[in-house]
Every structure is written in C-alpha cells, then in structure tokens.
Design a protein around this motif. Sequence first.
Motif, PDB file in Angstrom:
ATOM      1  N   GLY A  69      89.958  20.685  55.431  1.00  0.00           N
ATOM      2  CA  GLY A  69      90.538  20.282  56.638  1.00  0.00           C
ATOM      3  C   GLY A  69      89.583  19.996  57.722  1.00  0.00           C
ATOM      4  O   GLY A  69      89.442  19.088  58.453  1.00  0.00           O
ATOM      5  N   PHE A  70      88.525  20.797  57.805  1.00  0.00           N
ATOM      6  CA  PHE A  70      87.447  20.518  58.635  1.00  0.00           C
ATOM      7  C   PHE A  70      86.630  19.312  58.186  1.00  0.00           C
ATOM      8  O   PHE A  70      86.456  18.522  59.134  1.00  0.00           O
ATOM      9  N   LEU A  71      86.317  19.109  56.864  1.00  0.00           N
ATOM     10  CA  LEU A  71      85.593  17.821  56.226  1.00  0.00           C
ATOM     11  C   LEU A  71      86.322  16.507  56.711  1.00  0.00           C
ATOM     12  O   LEU A  71      85.737  15.579  57.085  1.00  0.00           O
ATOM     13  N   LEU A  72      87.636  16.770  56.598  1.00  0.00           N
ATOM     14  CA  LEU A  72      88.632  15.635  56.780  1.00  0.00           C
ATOM     15  C   LEU A  72      89.192  15.543  58.010  1.00  0.00           C
ATOM     16  O   LEU A  72      89.995  14.536  58.080  1.00  0.00           O
ATOM     17  N   HIS A  73      88.516  15.853  59.205  1.00  0.00           N
ATOM     18  CA  HIS A  73      89.110  15.826  60.644  1.00  0.00           C
ATOM     19  C   HIS A  73      89.060  14.513  60.857  1.00  0.00           C
ATOM     20  O   HIS A  73      87.789  14.039  60.440  1.00  0.00           O
ATOM     21  N   PRO A  74      90.073  13.930  61.462  1.00  0.00           N
ATOM     22  CA  PRO A  74      89.855  12.506  61.867  1.00  0.00           C
ATOM     23  C   PRO A  74      88.636  12.088  62.763  1.00  0.00           C
ATOM     24  O   PRO A  74      88.142  10.850  62.884  1.00  0.00           O
ATOM     25  N   THR A  75      88.504  12.943  63.699  1.00  0.00           N
ATOM     26  CA  THR A  75      87.382  12.631  64.565  1.00  0.00           C
ATOM     27  C   THR A  75      85.891  13.481  64.598  1.00  0.00           C
ATOM     28  O   THR A  75      84.976  12.674  64.681  1.00  0.00           O
ATOM     29  N   ASN A  76      86.202  14.723  64.038  1.00  0.00           N
ATOM     30  CA  ASN A  76      85.026  15.503  63.857  1.00  0.00           C
ATOM     31  C   ASN A  76      84.669  15.812  62.336  1.00  0.00           C
ATOM     32  O   ASN A  76      83.634  16.509  62.192  1.00  0.00           O
ATOM     33  N   ALA A  95      82.482  10.685  59.191  1.00  0.00           N
ATOM     34  CA  ALA A  95      81.054  10.478  60.020  1.00  0.00           C
ATOM     35  C   ALA A  95      80.074   9.766  58.776  1.00  0.00           C
ATOM     36  O   ALA A  95      79.328   8.867  59.270  1.00  0.00           O
ATOM     37  N   ILE A  96      80.382  10.205  57.537  1.00  0.00           N
ATOM     38  CA  ILE A  96      79.622   9.537  56.506  1.00  0.00           C
ATOM     39  C   ILE A  96      79.836   8.236  56.240  1.00  0.00           C
ATOM     40  O   ILE A  96      79.037   7.285  56.300  1.00  0.00           O
ATOM     41  N   ILE A  97      81.162   7.927  56.097  1.00  0.00           N
ATOM     42  CA  ILE A  97      81.598   6.503  55.939  1.00  0.00           C
ATOM     43  C   ILE A  97      81.720   5.629  57.141  1.00  0.00           C
ATOM     44  O   ILE A  97      82.064   4.421  57.049  1.00  0.00           O
ATOM     45  N   GLY A  98      81.728   6.200  58.401  1.00  0.00           N
ATOM     46  CA  GLY A  98      81.807   5.529  59.602  1.00  0.00           C
ATOM     47  C   GLY A  98      83.197   4.860  59.696  1.00  0.00           C
ATOM     48  O   GLY A  98      83.148   3.812  60.362  1.00  0.00           O
ATOM     49  N   GLN A  99      84.014   5.781  59.456  1.00  0.00           N
ATOM     50  CA  GLN A  99      85.426   5.222  59.640  1.00  0.00           C
ATOM     51  C   GLN A  99      86.204   6.325  60.762  1.00  0.00           C
ATOM     52  O   GLN A  99      85.569   7.539  60.593  1.00  0.00           O
ATOM     53  N   ASP A 100      87.455   5.939  60.871  1.00  0.00           N
ATOM     54  CA  ASP A 100      88.154   6.923  61.668  1.00  0.00           C
ATOM     55  C   ASP A 100      89.432   7.005  60.924  1.00  0.00           C
ATOM     56  O   ASP A 100      90.577   6.902  61.628  1.00  0.00           O
ATOM     57  N   ILE A 101      89.626   7.607  59.840  1.00  0.00           N
ATOM     58  CA  ILE A 101      90.815   7.755  58.917  1.00  0.00           C
ATOM     59  C   ILE A 101      91.350   9.179  59.052  1.00  0.00           C
ATOM     60  O   ILE A 101      90.713  10.086  59.210  1.00  0.00           O
ATOM     61  N   SER A 102      92.705   9.130  59.454  1.00  0.00           N
ATOM     62  CA  SER A 102      93.471  10.263  59.196  1.00  0.00           C
ATOM     63  C   SER A 102      94.103  10.721  57.871  1.00  0.00           C
ATOM     64  O   SER A 102      95.005  10.475  57.403  1.00  0.00           O
ATOM     65  N   TRP A 103      93.066  11.361  57.100  1.00  0.00           N
ATOM     66  CA  TRP A 103      93.164  11.726  55.664  1.00  0.00           C
ATOM     67  C   TRP A 103      94.442  12.302  55.333  1.00  0.00           C
ATOM     68  O   TRP A 103      94.923  12.272  54.561  1.00  0.00           O
ATOM     69  N   THR A 104      94.777  13.566  56.347  1.00  0.00           N
ATOM     70  CA  THR A 104      96.055  14.119  55.958  1.00  0.00           C
ATOM     71  C   THR A 104      97.247  13.841  56.719  1.00  0.00           C
ATOM     72  O   THR A 104      98.256  14.360  56.434  1.00  0.00           O
ATOM     73  N   GLN A 105      97.216  13.046  57.609  1.00  0.00           N
ATOM     74  CA  GLN A 105      98.190  12.380  58.470  1.00  0.00           C
ATOM     75  C   GLN A 105      98.895  11.017  58.276  1.00  0.00           C
ATOM     76  O   GLN A 105      99.519  10.729  58.814  1.00  0.00           O
ATOM     77  N   ASP A 106      98.078  10.303  57.457  1.00  0.00           N
ATOM     78  CA  ASP A 106      98.248   8.992  57.153  1.00  0.00           C
ATOM     79  C   ASP A 106      98.986   8.803  55.762  1.00  0.00           C
ATOM     80  O   ASP A 106      98.435   9.630  54.635  1.00  0.00           O
ATOM     81  N   LYS A 107     100.111   8.314  55.542  1.00  0.00           N
ATOM     82  CA  LYS A 107     101.171   8.195  54.582  1.00  0.00           C
ATOM     83  C   LYS A 107     100.210   7.734  53.099  1.00  0.00           C
ATOM     84  O   LYS A 107     100.604   8.023  52.272  1.00  0.00           O
ATOM     85  N   ARG A 108      99.272   6.895  53.470  1.00  0.00           N
ATOM     86  CA  ARG A 108      98.531   5.928  52.501  1.00  0.00           C
ATOM     87  C   ARG A 108      97.475   7.039  51.636  1.00  0.00           C
ATOM     88  O   ARG A 108      97.380   6.696  50.706  1.00  0.00           O
ATOM     89  N   PHE A 109      97.213   7.973  52.532  1.00  0.00           N
ATOM     90  CA  PHE A 109      96.037   8.828  51.858  1.00  0.00           C
ATOM     91  C   PHE A 109      96.449  10.341  51.731  1.00  0.00           C
ATOM     92  O   PHE A 109      95.698  11.193  51.254  1.00  0.00           O
ATOM     93  N   ALA A 110      97.571  10.842  52.453  1.00  0.00           N
ATOM     94  CA  ALA A 110      97.822  12.575  52.399  1.00  0.00           C
ATOM     95  C   ALA A 110      97.926  12.847  51.060  1.00  0.00           C
ATOM     96  O   ALA A 110      97.277  13.884  50.815  1.00  0.00           O
ATOM     97  N   LEU A 111      98.598  12.252  50.271  1.00  0.00           N
ATOM     98  CA  LEU A 111      99.034  12.615  48.944  1.00  0.00           C
ATOM     99  C   LEU A 111      97.639  12.853  48.210  1.00  0.00           C
ATOM    100  O   LEU A 111      97.255  13.773  47.469  1.00  0.00           O
TER     101      LEU A 111
END
Length: 293
Positions: A130-137, A142-158
Amino acid sequence: MSKNKRKKKFGFSTVSPYLYILPSLVLFSCFVFYPFIRTIYLSFQMTNATGQVVKYYGFKNYIKTFTTPTFPTVLEVTFRFAIGVVIGSILLGLLAALLANITFRGRSFSRTCFALPMAVSSACIAVIAGFLLHPTNGLINAIIGQDISWTQDKRFALGTVQIVTIWLNIGMNYIFLIAALQRVDAALYEAAAIEGVNFYQKHWHVTLPCISPTLFYLLIVNVTGSFQAYAQVNLLTSGGPGQATRVIVYQIYEEAFRYGKYGTASAQSVVLFAILFTLTLIEFIGERKVTYT
C-alpha cells in the motif's frame, strides 16, 4: 478364545493408535469439523445481527445469493483473480527454482531471497504494498514517473492485488519445487545431453515429468489458497473500486460482519466449498498425467 488372548486383543495396543491421534482429532473437531457443520446449519436459518438463529429459512439464503445481481460479478472476479494468481505463482516459483538449482556464485543468497516471502504474512505485505503503490507518495510511481492510482483504478486494481498475491505465493512454491528438482536423477540429464536436446526440450521432457507430483500438489494448494484470499484484498482495495476486486471471501466477510447476514454468508461459504470441491475433483481427474516414480 481364552480370556488372556481376548484381553491381549482388546488391550492397550488396540487403543493406543487412537490415543496418539486424539489431540489432532480434538483440534480438528473444534476448528474444522464443528465450524463446517455449523456453517451448513446456519445456511438454512434466518439469523439476527448477532448470529443467533431466529427461524428455519430453508433454501431462501441460497436463492437470495444466486438472485443477487452482484453475485455473478463476484464469481467472475474470483475466477479471474484465481486463474491469474495460480498461473503466475506456479510459473514464477518454477522459474525461481530452476535458477536457484544452477551452480553460480551467490546461489545461497539467491535461494534465501526466493524463500523470503514465506516469512512474511499477507497482512504485512499488503500494508507495505500500500505504501509502495500510493498514488502520490509511492515508490513505484516515483520510479516510473507516473501518477497512477494502482488500487483505486478499475484498470489496475485487480492486477495489482494479483501481483501482490503472486509474490506472497512464490516462496512456498519455490521451496517445494527446489526440493523436487534436487531429487531428479542427474543421469536423465546426461542421457538427454547425449541425445542432443536443447535447454527447453530438456526441461519439458525430463524436468517437468519428474517433478509432476509436486506440481500437482502445488496446483491444488494454490487453487484453494487463491479462492480464499482475503487480507490483501481487504487492506489494499476493500473490494473496490466498485466490484473490481470483490472476491467471494471478501463478500462473505461483509455479509457476515458488516451487514449481520450470517445466514446468507453461510450459504455463500457453502457455495465456495462446492466450487473448491468441484475444482479439486477435476484436478484429480487430470492426475493420470502425473508421473510417479
């Protein structure tokens, strides 16, 4: 038959085997058999918010379960989640075992790293993820330079929950597979080398048949475990967004402990048992392809 012989036949030697397994029987009765029978019983009852039986409800809990519009989606998500986790966990566990079975400098360290996931609970890994996948922090963004909400976006959550679960399972699969690989007779590889087979043919025709009993066991364990995943779903996504990660065990948890519908939750638990029982039977039908030496 004389009295002495009768006493000898029905004496301590007859009872002693059952005494040895008595502690296990007591534990299984308290924590497996009784809860299982109780669950079946409650699935036919109407209960109040505290789980106390109000009246006999018949098959209405099952009817309510299968007629709920969201339940087919829950089953679909559960199967998608389980298929991805089982395939990914076994393949990556096998790859790790094959790599660790090769002689190279630092092999002992790599073996320790591959086995480390077994030492960490699913809840701890979910919190760290959860800390590693946080959308802002989060470190990942930070590594990939994106602002993806990994756990709250339907495209990526599962997919995110699947990856975390796969990482959790790799350690167990690796331990069993590395032990199986070390039991493969080296003479078989020598014979294969004489025949001129390449790397892939060697593992397809020699390695996989020799470790097939272990793969069969891991298939059953991984299927059962993936259908019972809960902690990582609860801590990472809480079944969301929407119904994207709402697996059946999380659904059962919410029905029972959030909404107080213990009868419905019990019915869904029985449905889950029926699914796992059916899948296990299918797996045992395919056991004829397993090579026992």
